[in-house]
Write a protein that holds these residues in place. Structure first.
Motif, PDB file in Angstrom:
ATOM      1  N   GLU A   9       0.921  -1.227   0.114  1.00 43.11           N
ATOM      2  CA  GLU A   9       0.110  -0.124   0.085  1.00 43.11           C
ATOM      3  C   GLU A   9       0.956   1.406  -0.017  1.00 43.11           C
ATOM      4  O   GLU A   9       0.517   2.253  -0.893  1.00 43.11           O
ATOM      5  N   LEU A  10       2.123   1.365   0.743  1.00 43.99           N
ATOM      6  CA  LEU A  10       2.841   2.429   0.946  1.00 43.99           C
ATOM      7  C   LEU A  10       3.427   2.736  -0.608  1.00 43.99           C
ATOM      8  O   LEU A  10       3.551   3.668  -1.089  1.00 43.99           O
ATOM      9  N   ALA A  11       3.846   1.516  -1.444  1.00 42.23           N
ATOM     10  CA  ALA A  11       4.585   1.668  -2.605  1.00 42.23           C
ATOM     11  C   ALA A  11       3.337   2.229  -3.472  1.00 42.23           C
ATOM     12  O   ALA A  11       3.944   2.983  -4.595  1.00 42.23           O
ATOM     13  N   THR A  58      -1.366   4.669   7.389  1.00 41.21           N
ATOM     14  CA  THR A  58      -1.339   3.341   6.847  1.00 41.21           C
ATOM     15  C   THR A  58      -0.779   2.154   7.545  1.00 41.21           C
ATOM     16  O   THR A  58      -1.617   1.066   7.762  1.00 41.21           O
ATOM     17  N   CYS A  59       0.433   2.646   8.355  1.00 44.10           N
ATOM     18  CA  CYS A  59       1.186   1.454   9.062  1.00 44.10           C
ATOM     19  C   CYS A  59       0.141   1.341  10.365  1.00 44.10           C
ATOM     20  O   CYS A  59       0.171   0.006  10.718  1.00 44.10           O
ATOM     21  N   ALA A  60      -0.240   2.184  10.790  1.00 44.31           N
ATOM     22  CA  ALA A  60      -1.199   2.142  12.149  1.00 44.31           C
ATOM     23  C   ALA A  60      -2.609   1.059  11.798  1.00 44.31           C
ATOM     24  O   ALA A  60      -2.497   0.197  12.358  1.00 44.31           O
ATOM     25  N   ARG A  61      -3.048   1.449  10.500  1.00 47.58           N
ATOM     26  CA  ARG A  61      -4.127   0.615  10.178  1.00 47.58           C
ATOM     27  C   ARG A  61      -3.636  -0.931  10.259  1.00 47.58           C
ATOM     28  O   ARG A  61      -4.367  -1.756  10.439  1.00 47.58           O
ATOM     29  N   LEU A  62      -2.751  -1.199   9.468  1.00 49.13           N
ATOM     30  CA  LEU A  62      -1.950  -2.753   9.153  1.00 49.13           C
ATOM     31  C   LEU A  62      -0.871  -2.999  10.188  1.00 49.13           C
ATOM     32  O   LEU A  62      -0.526  -4.215   9.801  1.00 49.13           O
ATOM     33  N   GLY A  63      -0.793  -2.408  11.069  1.00 51.22           N
ATOM     34  CA  GLY A  63       0.006  -3.155  12.182  1.00 51.22           C
ATOM     35  C   GLY A  63       1.518  -3.123  11.742  1.00 51.22           C
ATOM     36  O   GLY A  63       2.336  -3.814  12.304  1.00 51.22           O
ATOM     37  N   CYS A  64       1.983  -1.939  11.171  1.00 53.97           N
ATOM     38  CA  CYS A  64       3.366  -2.201  10.795  1.00 53.97           C
ATOM     39  C   CYS A  64       4.256  -1.236  11.401  1.00 53.97           C
ATOM     40  O   CYS A  64       4.032  -0.063  11.280  1.00 53.97           O
ATOM     41  N   PRO A  65       5.342  -1.556  12.058  1.00 61.02           N
ATOM     42  CA  PRO A  65       6.183  -0.373  12.901  1.00 61.02           C
ATOM     43  C   PRO A  65       6.856   0.439  11.827  1.00 61.02           C
ATOM     44  O   PRO A  65       7.077   0.270  10.827  1.00 61.02           O
ATOM     45  N   VAL A  66       6.720   1.804  12.243  1.00 58.98           N
ATOM     46  CA  VAL A  66       7.681   2.913  11.775  1.00 58.98           C
ATOM     47  C   VAL A  66       8.611   3.304  12.637  1.00 58.98           C
ATOM     48  O   VAL A  66       8.253   3.825  13.568  1.00 58.98           O
ATOM     49  N   THR A  67       9.954   3.456  12.170  1.00 57.80           N
ATOM     50  CA  THR A  67      10.885   4.045  12.910  1.00 57.80           C
ATOM     51  C   THR A  67      11.513   4.893  12.063  1.00 57.80           C
ATOM     52  O   THR A  67      12.047   5.026  11.121  1.00 57.80           O
ATOM     53  N   GLY A 163       8.750  25.059  18.995  1.00 58.77           N
ATOM     54  CA  GLY A 163       7.613  24.727  18.817  1.00 58.77           C
ATOM     55  C   GLY A 163       7.581  23.560  17.564  1.00 58.77           C
ATOM     56  O   GLY A 163       8.918  23.348  17.207  1.00 58.77           O
ATOM     57  N   LEU A 164       6.898  22.782  17.438  1.00 60.12           N
ATOM     58  CA  LEU A 164       7.042  21.689  16.538  1.00 60.12           C
ATOM     59  C   LEU A 164       5.550  21.459  15.716  1.00 60.12           C
ATOM     60  O   LEU A 164       4.709  21.641  16.403  1.00 60.12           O
ATOM     61  N   GLU A 165       5.673  20.890  14.785  1.00 62.33           N
ATOM     62  CA  GLU A 165       4.716  20.033  13.916  1.00 62.33           C
ATOM     63  C   GLU A 165       4.945  18.531  13.965  1.00 62.33           C
ATOM     64  O   GLU A 165       5.989  18.220  13.781  1.00 62.33           O
ATOM     65  N   VAL A 166       3.908  17.730  14.478  1.00 62.21           N
ATOM     66  CA  VAL A 166       4.121  16.308  14.842  1.00 62.21           C
ATOM     67  C   VAL A 166       3.164  15.569  14.239  1.00 62.21           C
ATOM     68  O   VAL A 166       1.806  16.039  14.232  1.00 62.21           O
ATOM     69  N   VAL A 167       3.356  14.319  13.678  1.00 65.76           N
ATOM     70  CA  VAL A 167       2.469  13.524  12.890  1.00 65.76           C
ATOM     71  C   VAL A 167       2.307  12.003  14.264  1.00 65.76           C
ATOM     72  O   VAL A 167       3.137  11.836  14.583  1.00 65.76           O
ATOM     73  N   LEU A 168       1.012  12.293  14.666  1.00 68.43           N
ATOM     74  CA  LEU A 168       0.909  11.461  15.858  1.00 68.43           C
ATOM     75  C   LEU A 168       0.675  10.031  15.164  1.00 68.43           C
ATOM     76  O   LEU A 168       0.558   9.797  13.836  1.00 68.43           O
ATOM     77  N   ALA A 169       0.603   8.765  15.979  1.00 64.32           N
ATOM     78  CA  ALA A 169       0.492   7.352  15.611  1.00 64.32           C
ATOM     79  C   ALA A 169      -0.841   7.132  14.664  1.00 64.32           C
ATOM     80  O   ALA A 169      -0.817   6.240  14.101  1.00 64.32           O
ATOM     81  N   ASP A 170      -1.651   8.064  14.664  1.00 66.47           N
ATOM     82  CA  ASP A 170      -2.931   7.710  13.845  1.00 66.47           C
ATOM     83  C   ASP A 170      -2.948   8.457  12.644  1.00 66.47           C
ATOM     84  O   ASP A 170      -4.011   8.579  11.758  1.00 66.47           O
ATOM     85  N   GLY A 171      -1.857   9.358  12.485  1.00 71.36           N
ATOM     86  CA  GLY A 171      -1.645  10.112  11.198  1.00 71.36           C
ATOM     87  C   GLY A 171      -2.262  11.698  11.442  1.00 71.36           C
ATOM     88  O   GLY A 171      -2.077  12.480  10.604  1.00 71.36           O
TER      89      GLY A 171
END
Ligand SMILES: Cc1cc2nc3c(=O)[nH]c(=O)nc-3n(C[C@H](O)[C@H](O)[C@H](O)COP(=O)(O)OP(=O)(O)OC[C@H]3O[C@@H](n4cnc5c(N)ncnc54)[C@H](O)[C@@H]3O)c2cc1C
Length: 458
Positions: A9-11, A58-67, A163-171
């Motif tokens: 899906e990422l590809a 996408t990774c959260a939905r499909l249980g794929c780790p992101v580092t 300050g920061l802009e951050v993407v949380l674990a659910d996107g």
């Protein structure tokens, strides 16, 4: 292959910016120190916040780790994808978005390195001060709450990220902090994400504090007959309120390492390397007062770096300390310790550590940002020698215990990653469980850099 569905899906939206090639996976599976190689399943190269958000969702939905991966210079295996999944390489998000000279702030993307930012700032009369030696990414530096040689004067990443802009674990994408110099508006989420090592969110933008480039700089190196005199000099300099921009300690083994790597002829004794920033008058005055303290403490071989070239040679030598240590024992790898204690306990901490290293039979030069009470020993281990690695780990453990006994911390600047996770309970007690609760609240499926900082059972 695990995570095949997520990777397919990422590809579909990243195209060739999702790589499953062996060389790229291997390049993102290596660390600077002793951790075994751990290639991720794939490497993603996002170019926008929206892409990071879509990858994480996408990774959260499909249980794929992101580092997340900045420049991979962290020393505790932080950026290794130990549970597989995607290495999120931030290097293509490397732009300076704006420089607000009048507010002394810059807004940047996380993949920009600190040296690239300072090159951009050169003509403005401003600089970004945090200097961990390595040309690390600003996102990685925020994520590890990095500091370095100049933090004694200008502070660490904690003090320089506004300050920061951050993407949380659910996107979801959130903003923390503001351009104001201070704020009382609720919980300090900037402070929470700074130092969270990619376990709570992915940093996609940073607002950084800048400082004026000093009008005048004076730097010097001086030797002492014993390390206690060097440490007493540091304490006296701080107590007299002399504003050092840098004050670095190098022990006699460190001096030998520098000589071997740089062809210098430093006496094989403990040294201090210092720098003062200010006007012509104030930098000269600070240097003079420092010289008087050194003389009083019996320091000698005082060598001023008067030209810009001399100064950059001096700090290049300091910044090259890690590769110089490895070259000192060919075929070795490093286990780099990083304790930090209140300045009043520094002499004790260094004394006990030196005795411990001597007893262990290992070679371990001691080098540190002593103005902050922070020092490292680079324990040189023969590659593949399990007995030496075990000895080094035991020594590092005793150093951490020592730091806590003396009122300090197990890591002054390198962070926790995998290497220091087992020490976290010893430092934090119940508070470590509170950290795990925060992790569970922000990343309930445990997809962000799993296996680091906290222990959460899934
Ligand atoms: C020779 C040498 C000297 C060093 N000296 C110092 C020193 O003096 N002081 C010091 O503090 N450190 C020092 N370090 C350690 C290292 O440079 C720092 O830890 C640095 O901050 C890591 O930045 P990086 O870009 O390489 O991050 P990486 O190693 O790529 O990543 C570090 C951590 O940050 C996370 N991360 C990276 N980017 C993001 C992002 N955008 N959002 C969320 N998480 C992210 C990763 O997942 C990982 O957990 C040194 C290292 C070397 C090799």
């Amino acid at each position: 292959m695990p995570h095949d569905t997520a990777l397919a899906e990422l590809a579909s939206f990243l195209g060739d910016r999702l790589s499953r090639s062996k060389p790229e996976r291997e390049a993102h599976g290596r660390s600077e120190t002793w951790f075994p190689e751990t290639p991720p399943d794939a490497v993603a190269y996002p170019e926008t916040t929206e892409e990071v958000s879509r990858i994480v969702a996408t990774c959260a939905r499909l249980g794929c780790p992101v580092t997340a991966w900045g420049t991979g210079t962290s020393l505790e295996g932080h950026a290794l994808a130990v549970r597989g999944g995607v290495s999120l390489d931030m290097s293509r998000m490397n732009r300076v978005l704006s420089i607000r000279a009048e507010d002394m702030q810059a807004v940047v993307q996380p993949g920009l390195t600190r040296e690239a930012l300072n090159t951009d700032l050169r003509a403005t009369g401003l600089m970004f001060s945090v200097d961990p030696g390595a040309d690390a990414s600003l996102g990685g530096m925020a994520a590890t709450r990095a500091s370095g040689t100049t933090s004694v004067r200008y502070g660490t990443m904690r003090d320089n990220v506004m300050g920061l802009e951050v993407v949380l674990a659910d996107g979801r994408v959130i903003r923390t902090g503001s351009g104001a110099r201070k704020s009382s508006a609720g919980y300090d989420l900037t402070g929470l994400f700074v130092g969270s090592e990619g376990t709570l969110g992915i940093i996609t933008e940073l607002t950084l504090k800048l400082h004026g480039q000093p009008e005048a700089i004076s730097a010097a190196v001086c030797a002492f007959d014993d390390f206690e005199s060097a440490v007493r000099t540091v304490i006296a300099t701080i107590q007299m309120g002399i504003p050092m921009a840098r004050i670095e300690f190098v022990d006699e083994t460190g001096a030998a390492v520098f000589n071997a790597a740089n062809g210098t002829d430093l006496p094989e004794k403990p040294h201090l390397m210092v720098e003062f920033h200010g006007s012509d008058l104030s930098a000269a005055e600070d240097a003079k007062r420092f010289g008087e303290i050194v003389a009083e403490m019996g320091g000698a071989h005082f060598d001023w770096a008067t030209t810009t070239e001399d100064r950059s040679r001096l700090w290049k030598m300091r910044h090259g300390a890690y590769p110089a240590c490895l070259a000192f024992r060919p075929g070795s790898m490093g286990l780099v310790t990083d304790i930090c204690v209140p300045i009043s306990r520094l002499a004790e901490a260094v004394r006990e550590t030196r005795a411990d290293i001597a007893e262990s039979g290992l070679t371990g030069p001691i080098i540190g940002h002593v103005g902050d009470g922070n020092f490292h020993s680079v324990l040189l281990i023969e590659r593949g020698n399990a007995a030496e690695l075990k000895t080094a780990k035991a020594l590092a453990h005793r150093m951490a215990e020592r730091a806590l006994r003396l009122g300090g911390t197990i890591t002054g600047e390198h962070g926790v990653g995998m290497g220091k996770k087992d020490l976290m309970e010893m430092e934090h007690g119940e508070a470590w469980e509170v950290m795990a609760r925060i992790k569970r609240a922000l990343d309930p499926d445990g997809i962000l850099n799993p296996g680091k900082v906290v222990e959460v059972s899934q």
